[in-house]
Design a protein around this motif. Structure first.
Motif, short mmCIF file in Angstrom:
data_model
loop_
_atom_site.label_atom_id
_atom_site.label_comp_id
_atom_site.label_asym_id
_atom_site.label_seq_id
_atom_site.Cartn_x
_atom_site.Cartn_y
_atom_site.Cartn_z
N THR B 23 0.91 -1.19 -0.09
CA THR B 23 0.33 -0.11 0.04
C THR B 23 0.96 1.11 -0.02
OG1 THR B 23 0.09 0.15 2.46
CG2 THR B 23 -1.79 -1.12 1.48
N GLY B 24 0.41 2.22 -0.21
CA GLY B 24 0.87 3.40 -0.10
C GLY B 24 1.69 3.85 1.28
N ARG B 25 0.95 3.33 2.32
CA ARG B 25 1.73 3.60 3.66
C ARG B 25 2.77 2.57 3.76
NH1 ARG B 25 -2.42 5.09 7.75
NH2 ARG B 25 -1.90 3.22 8.97
N GLU B 26 2.82 1.29 3.29
CA GLU B 26 3.95 0.42 3.15
C GLU B 26 5.03 0.95 2.43
OE1 GLU B 26 1.76 -3.04 2.16
OE2 GLU B 26 1.05 -3.61 4.22
N CYS B 57 -6.55 11.72 -6.09
CA CYS B 57 -7.45 11.10 -7.03
C CYS B 57 -7.15 9.73 -7.47
CB CYS B 57 -7.64 12.14 -8.30
SG CYS B 57 -8.92 11.75 -9.42
N PHE B 58 -5.83 9.53 -7.61
CA PHE B 58 -5.03 8.33 -7.93
C PHE B 58 -5.63 7.35 -6.90
CE2 PHE B 58 -3.02 9.65 -11.18
CZ PHE B 58 -1.77 10.37 -10.97
N ASP B 59 -5.38 7.57 -5.49
CA ASP B 59 -6.01 6.69 -4.54
C ASP B 59 -7.09 6.45 -4.08
OD1 ASP B 59 -3.27 8.04 -4.02
OD2 ASP B 59 -2.84 6.18 -3.12
N CYS B 119 -5.93 3.36 -9.35
CA CYS B 119 -6.75 4.17 -10.15
C CYS B 119 -7.16 3.22 -11.27
CB CYS B 119 -6.37 5.56 -10.57
SG CYS B 119 -7.74 6.42 -11.29
N HIS B 120 -8.51 3.10 -11.30
CA HIS B 120 -9.06 2.20 -12.43
C HIS B 120 -10.22 2.89 -13.22
CE1 HIS B 120 -7.56 -2.13 -11.27
NE2 HIS B 120 -7.03 -1.32 -10.52
N GLY B 125 -6.86 8.45 -16.54
CA GLY B 125 -7.89 8.84 -16.68
C GLY B 125 -8.21 9.91 -15.26
N ALA B 126 -7.45 9.65 -14.28
CA ALA B 126 -7.58 10.57 -13.28
C ALA B 126 -7.03 12.25 -13.72
CB ALA B 126 -6.70 10.14 -12.12
#
Lengths: 384, 387, 167
Positions: B23-26, B57-59, B119-120, B125-126
């Motif tokens: 994850t971003g935190r990790e 927006c990405f997350d 982001c899907h 797209g974001a």
């Protein structure tokens, strides 16, 4: 390198539930115009750096800093945005001046919450995406949990929280810029529509639109300007754990730690005696009491009692939220902290008109970034 | 100038990946731990934290800095998140610099992180949401439109060809073969670039850096601490940043004036009067191949329109007179938006200390520069480092 | 940084995700906004509905600006007057896009451009699309004119102009 930094100009728009006639850029332009006029500065010539405070999801635009420079006089100048609240922005400006590389720095923040059609869904996006958001609960449940814990630990009553609402919305009657002035009693708050128990709808500050700009200067520049400088005696900011499960729920540790930093710089050991008044975060009624205790102004469990006894009224021994706080002025998102700074400055300059507190030399502004964060900042301002 | 001296004393980073398990935190924690370990400091030694991270927006996480704060070591500490789009990676150490140079902090941990893969259906797209809400978003622009518009202007201003520009992709992706964290390192030719699929003409696929996940971190220290912690402190001698008007359609895009102004600010502070002579190694921001050239000119490292020739002559190779992007840049290592700028700062840090391994430029460089860029082609952020 | 140091990070493949080999949590953000256009853009959009492009002029620096704004960012003062501009201009820069905003590919390319509007100061452009022209025929500096939606279809949006066409 300067030893001291002063606030030399403040400016803001009215704070209102909606602002349909103007765009966010036009709100910012008005606040900046007023602040620069207050300081008698030309941003194109006299201001070295600019700091804006915003969050993308509050604006509905990604990389929002793209859109800030023009309306605050910062086009093709050193500008940066922080994703934080106005007091963190002020801390950033303060540090820039203390480096010696910048003499004058402007700080801006605004709220256009009226333009968010799904504000609570947006706020829910701030909850941990894996462990908390999946509960599908309205994010204010976090405040309800915290209030429960705070009331139990401190022995504070819901009535005392209701008195905070009555006081602050009553103070707002003396503040033309405020959105939610009202003549209420604590009982009205208790009878209010239940929201996130033990919060009633009236315990929760309502959002307002508006913009605030504050200009800081080094001591040398402040003296050269024909203004009454208001000195920054101490600044602190702190974040406790983001994780709800790892947090202390009863006390606002972030506020205590931020205050410790600020008190150390300002040489303060007894805040209640040495500081004359404070603007503290009251996003929810109980937060004012919790924060006053975390700031060491009242002992744990005593903020509610003090409120009941009138100590925090405009004419009390330690006025709190003379402007009306967020409950009376409106919740301004990242601009809350700067609105509080403006109030402290006005009080110290004796420009607060009908809500002027007599003989004040030093004031404190404290902010909190709101649910679900455990982040807050403290600034201590003083006259010469 | 009498400013307090601030040094980088440690650095760390994760691999740059299209899609990380972490994850971003990790990712933040991995980079931050590595940076602290590299200079044998712990979280107890850290007085404050600066976080750099790009669009929330990405997350799909609002107030993303708060969410990342624990992973960045910010528990019960003063922490602040700066955000200037793509310029963030180089801005975050600048923000750390003013923390320490103010005299209020002795040790600051700077962490830059990005996790675009959340982001899907596609992170690109974001970027729709960075455009003007009233006048541009209804046209449904793709991010690459504006790069293509700028690239066209640059090419038209000096008669630069796509072949000239493709040399940057070739150089950087090859340099990245020596970077252990690289996501898209490979040995390609100019023809490979020209033959890759056209995305938004004149931008081809191999002119563009990828979408990435990753994090980087550096430890900053005041002079008296830096000298105790390491015998090779790398001093942040100059910092600069400028943001141009939001009205990008009112500007001539052929030249990044805001990069020049940011560079001048940093050069003045660092006492640099002849940048081309005095700077030994450069990491300009290269999210697209032509950007390296655009930025070299904005940084006053060559005359306007001269960067393509410099590249063709081999001057910007690792063993050239002015090595540019010895790391492999964003084109070769990857582009997790905020982390990529800090990767460049870390590269200069390692180069000046002689620790860049196979990427080491010869000649014992003493002065280096890292630069990032972003927003609507508006922001330039620059640091000048010296050992 | 030594050559044999191991760098953290665990890359995943497309299959790891699509075949459910890793645990994934999904959210569909519900973030909706209705922005106040304000004075400048409110007027700009209202004029678009009437088939006109309007700008603002600052008397001090004498720039006529489009898109219009109530503040002059150079002089930091309010702008002074509305100025009607032509609905024609020159192509300052353009590109040819084979991808949509979400990165999916299109068969028929779109041609985004910056068009400097006649009547505004030099270099004052707006972003829009070119149409009615083959991509290979577009030139830098080309003269183009707005093709409007019929009046009854205009809504007060930048899309009231369908595209700009060479003339």
């Amino acid at each position: 390198m300067p030893d001291r930094v002063a606030i030399v100009g403040v400016g803001h728009t009215q704070f209102r539930a909606t602002s349909p006639g103007v765009s966010y850029k036009e709100l910012m332009f008005e606040a900046a115009t007023r602040a620069y006029a207050d300081a008698d500065l030309d941003p194109r010539r006299d201001i070295d750096s600019f700091v804006c405070c915003s969050e993308d999801f509050s604006e509905g635009t990604s990389i929002f800093d793209e859109y800030v420079p023009d309306q605050i006089g910062a086009a093709l100048r050193p500008v940066h945005t922080i994703s934080g609240d106005g007091l963190q922005g002020l801390a950033a400006a303060h540090m820039q001046i203390l480096t010696g590389a910048f003499d004058v720095v402007a700080v801006e923040a605004h709220s256009k919450t009226s333009n968010i059609l799904t504000p609570h869904h947006v706020l829910a996006l701030a909850l941990d995406p894996v462990f908390v958001r999946s509960l599908g609960a309205h994010p204010h449940f976090v405040a309800g949990l915290e209030m429960s814990r705070y009331l139990a630990e401190s022995g504070t009553s819901r009535e005392q929280c209701g008195q905070v609402v009555a006081k602050n919305r009553g103070n707002a009657l003396f503040n033309d810029a405020a959105a939610y002035a009202a003549d209420l009693e604590a009982e009205d708050v208790l009878q209010g529509e239940p929201a996130f128990w033990p919060l009633s709808r009236l315990d929760i500050s309502a959002p307002a639109d508006g913009a605030v700009v504050v200009v800081l200067a080094s001591e040398a520049r402040a003296r050269a300007l024909d203004v009454e400088p208001i000195w920054i005696s101490g600044v602190g900011w702190c974040s406790d754990s983001f994780a709800l499960d790892s947090r202390e729920w009863g006390t606002a540790a972030y506020a205590r730690l931020a205050a410790e930093q600020a008190y150390r710089q300002a040489g303060i050991s007894n805040p209640r005696r040495e500081i004359g008044f404070a603007e503290v975060d009251d996003t929810f009624s109980y937060k004012e009491l919790q924060h006053l205790e975390a700031l060491g102004v009242f002992r744990p469990g005593h903020a509610g009692l003090a409120t009941e006894e009138g100590a925090t009224q405009l004419d009390g021994e330690f006025p709190v939220n003379p402007s009306g706080g967020s409950l009376g002025v409106g919740h301004l998102g990242e601009a809350n902290g700067l609105q509080k700074v403006v109030e402290v400055v006005r009080q110290l300059r004796e420009e607060a008109g009908p809500r002027q507190i007599p003989d004040v030399e030093m004031g404190l502004a404290q902010s909190w970034r709101g649910v679900p964060t455990a982040t807050g900042a403290v600034v201590i301002l003083s006259r010469e | 100038m009498g400013l307090r001296r601030v040094a980088i004393v440690g650095a760390g980073m994760t691999k740059f990946m299209r899609r990380a398990l972490e994850t971003g935190r990790e990712l933040s924690w991995q980079a931050a731990s590595m940076a602290l370990e590299s200079c044998e400091l712990t979280l107890d030694d850290v007085d404050g934290v600066v976080i750099g991270t790009g669009p929330d927006c990405f997350d799909g996480v609002h107030m993303k800095g708060e969410y990342l704060s624990d992973g960045c070591g910010a528990w019960q500490k003063p922490v602040m998140r700066g955000y200037v789009g793509g310029g963030t990676g180089v801005f975050s150490p600048i923000q750390g610099w003013y923390h320490v140079a103010s005299g209020l902090f002795d040790v600051v941990l700077v962490v830059a992180e990005e996790k675009m893969s959340s982001c899907h259906p596609h992170p690109q797209g974001a970027f729709l949401t960075i455009f003007d809400n009233m006048l541009e978003r209804p046209l449904e622009p793709n991010l690459i439109w504006i790069f293509a518009l700028e690239m066209q202007r640059y090419m038209a201003a000096y008669g630069v060809s796509k072949r000239d520009i493709a040399l940057v992709s070739v150089k950087n992706k090859r340099n990245a073969l020596d970077h252990p964290c690289a996501q898209v390192a490979e040995d390609i030719t100019v023809d490979d670039v020209l033959n890759s699929e056209v995305m938004v003409w004149p931008v081809n696929r191999l002119d563009v850096s990828p979408v990435s996940d990753g994090a980087a971190a550096v430890v900053l220290a005041a002079e008296h601490v830096a000298k105790r912690v390491t015998d090779k402190p790398v001093w942040i001698d100059g910092v600069g940043w400028h943001l141009d008007t939001a009205y990008w359609t009112n500007r001539d895009l052929y030249y990044p004036k805001y990069v020049e102004y940011a560079a001048r600010m940093a050069y003045r502070m660092a006492g640099i009067t002849e940048p081309r002579k005095q700077i030994n190694v450069v990491e300009p921001y290269d999210p697209f191949s032509y950007k390296e050239l655009h930025h070299l000119e904005g940084l006053l490292l060559c005359d306007k329109g001269e960067a393509p020739q410099l590249t063709a002559d081999g001057v910007t190779q690792r063993n050239g007179d002015l090595p540019v992007c010895p790391s492999g840049g964003l084109m070769g290592v990857g582009n997790p938006i905020a982390a990529s700028g800090l990767m460049k700062v870390s590269e200069i840090f390692w180069q000046l200390r002689g620790e860049a391994g196979k990427r080491q430029v010869p000649g014992k460089p003493t002065t280096g520069l890292a630069q990032a860029w972003g927003d609507l082609m508006q922001v330039g952020t620059v640091v000048v480092l010296r050992i | 940084m030594t050559a044999d140091k191991e760098f953290p990070g665990t890359p995943l493949s497309d299959e790891d995700v699509s075949q459910g080999k890793v645990l994934i949590t999904e959210t569909d953000p519900n973030a909706r906004y209705a922005w106040d256009a304000g004075i400048a853009i409110g007027r700009f959009l209202a004029e678009l509905k009437k088939g006109r492009i309007v700008g603002r002029r600052c008397h001090r620096c004498r720039r006529t600006m489009v898109p219009p704004r109530m503040f002059c960012e150079q002089c930091f003062r309010p702008t002074d007057e509305w100025v009607y501009l032509a609905d024609s201009g020159r192509v300052n820069t353009y590109s040819i896009s084979y991808i949509r905003w979400d990165a999916s590919r299109v068969e028929e390319p779109t041609i985004p451009a910056v068009i400097e509007i006649d009547g505004a100061s030099k270099g004052m452009g707006i972003m829009h699309l070119l149409g009615g022209v083959k991509p290979e025929d577009v030139q830098m500096g080309m003269r183009v004119k707005a093709v409007w939606k019929p009046a009854r279809q205009r809504e007060g949006s930048i899309l009231d102009i369908r595209y700009f066409r060479p003339y």
